[in-house]
Design a protein around this motif. Structure first.
Motif, PDB file in Angstrom:
ATOM      1  N   PRO A  88       0.819  -1.224   0.000  1.00 32.51           N
ATOM      2  CA  PRO A  88       0.000   0.000   0.000  1.00 32.51           C
ATOM      3  C   PRO A  88       0.849   1.270   0.000  1.00 32.51           C
ATOM      4  CG  PRO A  88       0.014  -0.999   2.185  1.00 32.51           C
ATOM      5  CD  PRO A  88       0.752  -1.941   1.281  1.00 32.51           C
ATOM      6  N   PHE A  89       0.680   2.079  -1.046  1.00 29.91           N
ATOM      7  CA  PHE A  89       1.302   3.399  -1.120  1.00 29.91           C
ATOM      8  C   PHE A  89       0.568   4.212  -2.170  1.00 29.91           C
ATOM      9  CE2 PHE A  89       3.545   1.006  -4.358  1.00 29.91           C
ATOM     10  CZ  PHE A  89       3.658   1.905  -5.407  1.00 29.91           C
ATOM     11  N   SER A  90       0.763   5.498  -2.156  1.00 27.84           N
ATOM     12  CA  SER A  90       0.166   6.390  -3.150  1.00 27.84           C
ATOM     13  C   SER A  90       1.165   7.481  -3.482  1.00 27.84           C
ATOM     14  CB  SER A  90      -1.141   7.001  -2.631  1.00 27.84           C
ATOM     15  OG  SER A  90      -0.902   7.759  -1.450  1.00 27.84           O
ATOM     16  N   MET A  91       0.989   8.095  -4.650  1.00 28.41           N
ATOM     17  CA  MET A  91       1.909   9.145  -5.086  1.00 28.41           C
ATOM     18  C   MET A  91       1.243   9.994  -6.155  1.00 28.41           C
ATOM     19  SD  MET A  91       4.550   6.813  -7.309  1.00 28.41           S
ATOM     20  CE  MET A  91       3.934   5.664  -8.538  1.00 28.41           C
ATOM     21  N   SER A  92       1.737  11.196  -6.303  1.00 27.81           N
ATOM     22  CA  SER A  92       1.283  12.119  -7.345  1.00 27.81           C
ATOM     23  C   SER A  92       2.464  12.962  -7.782  1.00 27.81           C
ATOM     24  CB  SER A  92       0.141  13.009  -6.841  1.00 27.81           C
ATOM     25  OG  SER A  92       0.571  13.788  -5.729  1.00 27.81           O
ATOM     26  N   LEU A  93       2.376  13.489  -9.013  1.00 32.09           N
ATOM     27  CA  LEU A  93       3.453  14.311  -9.575  1.00 32.09           C
ATOM     28  C   LEU A  93       3.205  15.769  -9.198  1.00 32.09           C
ATOM     29  CD1 LEU A  93       5.956  14.618 -11.361  1.00 32.09           C
ATOM     30  CD2 LEU A  93       4.425  14.794 -13.339  1.00 32.09           C
ATOM     31  N   LYS A  94       4.103  16.292  -8.378  1.00 32.83           N
ATOM     32  CA  LYS A  94       3.972  17.691  -7.942  1.00 32.83           C
ATOM     33  C   LYS A  94       4.588  18.645  -8.954  1.00 32.83           C
ATOM     34  CE  LYS A  94       4.472  20.484  -3.764  1.00 32.83           C
ATOM     35  NZ  LYS A  94       4.960  20.504  -2.365  1.00 32.83           N
ATOM     36  N   SER A  95       5.760  18.303  -9.477  1.00 35.02           N
ATOM     37  CA  SER A  95       6.402  19.117 -10.509  1.00 35.02           C
ATOM     38  C   SER A  95       7.415  18.266 -11.251  1.00 35.02           C
ATOM     39  CB  SER A  95       7.092  20.355  -9.905  1.00 35.02           C
ATOM     40  OG  SER A  95       8.159  19.956  -9.050  1.00 35.02           O
ATOM     41  N   PHE A  96       7.734  18.727 -12.462  1.00 34.82           N
ATOM     42  CA  PHE A  96       8.700  17.991 -13.286  1.00 34.82           C
ATOM     43  C   PHE A  96       9.568  18.996 -14.037  1.00 34.82           C
ATOM     44  CE2 PHE A  96       9.924  15.725 -17.221  1.00 34.82           C
ATOM     45  CZ  PHE A  96      10.633  14.693 -16.637  1.00 34.82           C
ATOM     46  N   GLU A  97      10.876  18.797 -13.938  1.00 29.22           N
ATOM     47  CA  GLU A  97      11.829  19.712 -14.560  1.00 29.22           C
ATOM     48  C   GLU A  97      12.704  18.944 -15.544  1.00 29.22           C
ATOM     49  OE1 GLU A  97      14.096  21.712 -11.627  1.00 29.22           O
ATOM     50  OE2 GLU A  97      12.367  22.691 -10.680  1.00 29.22           O
ATOM     51  N   LYS A  98      12.921  19.571 -16.704  1.00 26.29           N
ATOM     52  CA  LYS A  98      13.796  19.010 -17.739  1.00 26.29           C
ATOM     53  C   LYS A  98      14.928  19.990 -17.999  1.00 26.29           C
ATOM     54  CE  LYS A  98      10.304  18.670 -20.612  1.00 26.29           C
ATOM     55  NZ  LYS A  98       9.109  18.775 -19.770  1.00 26.29           N
ATOM     56  N   VAL A  99      16.122  19.476 -18.141  1.00 25.37           N
ATOM     57  CA  VAL A  99      17.290  20.292 -18.447  1.00 25.37           C
ATOM     58  C   VAL A  99      17.846  19.831 -19.793  1.00 25.37           C
ATOM     59  CG1 VAL A  99      19.600  20.997 -17.716  1.00 25.37           C
ATOM     60  CG2 VAL A  99      17.814  20.605 -16.003  1.00 25.37           C
ATOM     61  N   PHE A 100      17.981  20.779 -20.716  1.00 20.70           N
ATOM     62  CA  PHE A 100      18.508  20.490 -22.051  1.00 20.70           C
ATOM     63  C   PHE A 100      19.824  21.225 -22.266  1.00 20.70           C
ATOM     64  CE2 PHE A 100      13.894  20.057 -22.340  1.00 20.70           C
ATOM     65  CZ  PHE A 100      13.776  18.799 -22.918  1.00 20.70           C
ATOM     66  N   ASP A 101      20.650  20.643 -23.140  1.00 24.22           N
ATOM     67  CA  ASP A 101      21.950  21.238 -23.454  1.00 24.22           C
ATOM     68  C   ASP A 101      21.745  22.502 -24.287  1.00 24.22           C
ATOM     69  OD1 ASP A 101      24.539  21.830 -24.035  1.00 24.22           O
ATOM     70  OD2 ASP A 101      25.048  19.874 -24.903  1.00 24.22           O
ATOM     71  N   ARG A 102      22.248  23.635 -23.773  1.00 26.87           N
ATOM     72  CA  ARG A 102      22.146  24.907 -24.492  1.00 26.87           C
ATOM     73  C   ARG A 102      23.512  25.522 -24.793  1.00 26.87           C
ATOM     74  NH1 ARG A 102      17.388  24.222 -26.594  1.00 26.87           N
ATOM     75  NH2 ARG A 102      15.722  23.951 -25.053  1.00 26.87           N
ATOM     76  N   GLU A 103      24.577  24.765 -24.572  1.00 27.32           N
ATOM     77  CA  GLU A 103      25.925  25.292 -24.781  1.00 27.32           C
ATOM     78  C   GLU A 103      26.651  24.604 -25.926  1.00 27.32           C
ATOM     79  OE1 GLU A 103      28.001  25.002 -21.128  1.00 27.32           O
ATOM     80  OE2 GLU A 103      26.680  26.395 -20.042  1.00 27.32           O
ATOM     81  N   SER A 104      26.472  23.310 -26.067  1.00 26.04           N
ATOM     82  CA  SER A 104      27.176  22.560 -27.104  1.00 26.04           C
ATOM     83  C   SER A 104      26.583  22.853 -28.475  1.00 26.04           C
ATOM     84  CB  SER A 104      27.131  21.067 -26.811  1.00 26.04           C
ATOM     85  OG  SER A 104      27.671  20.325 -27.875  1.00 26.04           O
ATOM     86  N   GLU A 105      27.450  22.982 -29.474  1.00 36.23           N
ATOM     87  CA  GLU A 105      26.984  23.201 -30.843  1.00 36.23           C
ATOM     88  C   GLU A 105      26.580  21.892 -31.516  1.00 36.23           C
ATOM     89  OE1 GLU A 105      29.963  25.255 -33.000  1.00 36.23           O
ATOM     90  OE2 GLU A 105      29.851  27.088 -31.782  1.00 36.23           O
ATOM     91  N   THR A 106      27.224  20.810 -31.122  1.00 41.65           N
ATOM     92  CA  THR A 106      26.932  19.521 -31.762  1.00 41.65           C
ATOM     93  C   THR A 106      25.795  18.774 -31.072  1.00 41.65           C
ATOM     94  OG1 THR A 106      28.654  18.466 -30.429  1.00 41.65           O
ATOM     95  CG2 THR A 106      29.285  19.282 -32.599  1.00 41.65           C
ATOM     96  N   HIS A 107      25.552  19.046 -29.786  1.00 39.53           N
ATOM     97  CA  HIS A 107      24.513  18.334 -29.043  1.00 39.53           C
ATOM     98  C   HIS A 107      23.472  19.316 -28.496  1.00 39.53           C
ATOM     99  CE1 HIS A 107      28.087  15.709 -28.898  1.00 39.53           C
ATOM    100  NE2 HIS A 107      27.208  14.710 -28.973  1.00 39.53           N
TER     101      HIS A 107
END
Length: 598
Positions: free
Chosen positions: A264-283
């Motif tokens: 027995p357990f329960s859960m919910s998504l409070k927040s979600f953060e994504k980090v993307f590469d903004r410095e590399s030219e190739t990626h």
């Protein structure tokens, strides 16, 4: 009468006087005794528990698992199996009769699995008992002729050296320090010998390896019976999840699963953060990190608390693990029917199609009146329309979110009671309202915009976007046992491959001149390319332990007058050859060499 005629007449007389084969008494046929029930069972058990049978069953199990990858399996996707049966009614019916849609829980696969399990136990158990007796037994007795062994040498001690018994005791002590099991034995004539053996752990490793395979099979069976797995999608800020069967989007139970085993357990998504590469030219734009802040409650009476969920860092609730396996966007839409009533409102989970999060959307509105409505299209997080007029997403973040949809009205087929894939819209009984190829065009919406459907069928509005996460919820009580026994099997396999079983015998005797002569021989159980090195190591140690006398080089005249040495003189003169040199035989005449290893 010629000589040939005489021979012919003699043959005819012999033929008349020789009794016919039919007149000779016939030998009674040999009757084999009947095995009986007990004998038949014993024969069957002997065949089943042979290593050959175990290998055949192991191969058969691998072959039997092949259909599981060729045909859809009900535990993984029952809707796919149903679709296959509809598309192939004749072939599908026969495949279902032979349980090819439930391979891993079928009767024939289970039979092979159980027979392999029993065969391995029957192979390993007697072998382990036999080896346990060998471990308690004394090393083999010293051979009479050590010179016949593949590695052999003698050492002639100085008259001031130890007696044969003392030399053998010192050799036994050294062999014991090198890991040998030793036994000193007295021999006639005041001599002594020691038998030594090591490498028993090789067979121990072999037995442990097979026992580990049995352990892996046993815990895999436990996991297959008691485990379960399920998937759930949680949208940020929406209704959470409680660990009950009705809360799962998909659920795959084990063969002996019980709902009482759900923690027995329960859960919910409070927040979600994504980090993307903004410095590399190739990626540029590639994801770097995902962080889900979950509000969880462990048990029925626990206090809600925040926990961080990341990739490869699951949440644990007893033996249940929750893994982050996916994420995407869920556009919020409101659909009104032809009567102006809200027929659908809320987030719609999109299936991510590429690295810039272009998502496939399917919206089914069965409550719309007078006709049911359906929408299918794409969600673009950062929309860009090219010169060809086609909109695409150029970035995974929400810089310019846009909906591109086609709309339909008619019968969605949901009232027939047949299960449908929520991500697929069956347009067979639907009429298209909007499409790029129609005069009405497609539905293109930005956040906050609405669109009135043709023919007064209703409207759709784009209210916003929320992130969602895809979760895998796993419970497998047998995985730890499988992991432990798999590691143990690997260690045991290394031991059985690289440990060599060796035997060493050392004999001390008194030579004709009263000096002590020590001869030794080595034998490997199987291939051992380092047996020669062991020979040289023993030789060097013996020369360090005792004062060694080098044999005299024969003079010019002694080589022609030397007589054949006796068995006793061979040990004190020519038998002091280099370690591993051939013994004195007619093919290898005695020769005096330096009392040093090569």
């Amino acid at each position: 009468m010629s000589q040939q005629d005489n021979v012919r007449v003699a043959r005819d007389e012999d033929a008349r006087t020789e009794p016919s084969r039919h007149d000779q008494p016939q030998q009674p046929e040999v009757q084999l005794p009947a095995l009986g029930v007990t004998g038949t069972l014993r024969f069957a058990w002997t065949q089943l528990t042979s290593m050959r049978t175990a290998l055949m069953l192991l191969l058969l199990l691998a072959v039997a698992a092949v259909p599981g990858s060729l045909f859809p399996q009900r535990p993984a996707g029952p809707e796919i199996v149903n679709q296959y049966l509809e598309d192939n009614p004749v072939l599908g019916e026969w495949l279902d009769r032979f349980q090819l849609f439930d391979v891993y829980s079928s009767v024939w696969f289970s039979a092979i699995y159980i027979l392999l399990f029993v065969s391995l136990i029957g192979c390993v158990a007697p072998r382990a008992v036999k080896h346990a007796k060998v471990l308690r037994s004394a090393p083999p007795r010293t051979p009479r002729r050590l010179s016949r062994l593949p590695e052999y040498g003698t050492v002639l001690l100085d008259p001031s050296g130890p007696s044969p018994a003392a030399a053998v005791d010192q050799a036994a002590a050294y062999l014991r320090r090198r890991g040998y099991r030793v036994e000193v034995r007295q021999e006639p004539g005041g001599g002594a010998s020691v038998g030594a053996e090591r490498g028993y752990v090789r067979e121990v490793g072999n037995i442990v390896f097979h026992l580990s395979l049995i352990g892996v099979l046993a815990f895999m069976a436990v996991g297959g019976l008691l485990s379960y797995s399920g998937q759930k999608i949680l949208v940020e800020g929406e209704e959470g999840f409680a660990n009950t069967l009705v809360s799962y989007d998909a659920f795959t139970p084990g063969g002996a699963f019980s709902e009482d085993s759900l923690v027995p357990f329960s859960m919910s998504l409070k927040s979600f953060e994504k980090v993307f590469d903004r410095e590399s030219e190739t990626h540029y734009g590639q994801p770097l990190d995902f962080t889900a802040v979950m509000e969880v409650q462990d048990g029925t009476g626990g206090e809600p608390q925040e926990r961080i969920l990341k990739v490869n860092h699951p949440l644990a609730f007893g033996g249940t693990r929750v893994y982050l396996v996916g994420n995407g966007y869920a556009p919020e839409v409101t659909v009104r029917d032809g009567n102006g009533d809200i027929a659908f409102q809320g987030p719609v989970v999109g299936q991510v199609q590429d690295e810039v999060y272009t998502s496939l959307l399917t919206i089914k509105v069965p409550d719309a009146q007078p006709d049911q409505l359906g929408f299918v299209g794409f969600f673009l997080p950062t929309s860009y329309t090219g010169e060809d007029g086609v909109a695409v997403s150029i970035d995974p973040e929400l810089f310019n979110p846009e909906l591109n949809l086609n709309s339909y009205h008619g019968d969605l087929g949901l009232d027939e009671g047949k299960p449908q894939n929520v991500y697929v819209l069956d347009t067979e009984n639907l009429t298209e309202l909007n499409n790029r190829d129609l005069d009405t065009g497609g539905v293109t919406l930005s956040v906050g915009e609405s669109y009135e459907l043709p023919e007064g069928k209703g409207s759709i509005s784009f209210d916003g976007v929320k992130p969602y996460v895809g979760l895998d919820i796993l419970y497998d009580p047998g995985k730890w046992g499988v992991g432990v026994f798999a590691v143990l099997a690997l260690i045991a396999l290394v031991v059985s491959l690289f440990v060599r079983r060796r035997r060493v015998w050392v004999r001390g005797a008194t030579g004709p001149d009263g000096s002590t002569v020590v001869e030794y021989g080595l034998l490997a159980r199987g291939e051992d390319f380092r047996l020669r090195e062991e020979n040289l190591a023993l030789r060097r140690k013996f020369e360090q332990l005792w004062p060694v006398t080098a044999p005299q080089e024969p003079g010019p005249s002694s080589s022609s007058t030397a007589s054949t040495p006796t068995a006793s003189s061979t040990s004190s003169t020519t038998a002091s050859a280099t370690a591993g040199s051939p013994s004195t035989t007619p093919d290898h005449p005695a020769r005096a060499v330096q009392n040093r290893p090569e």
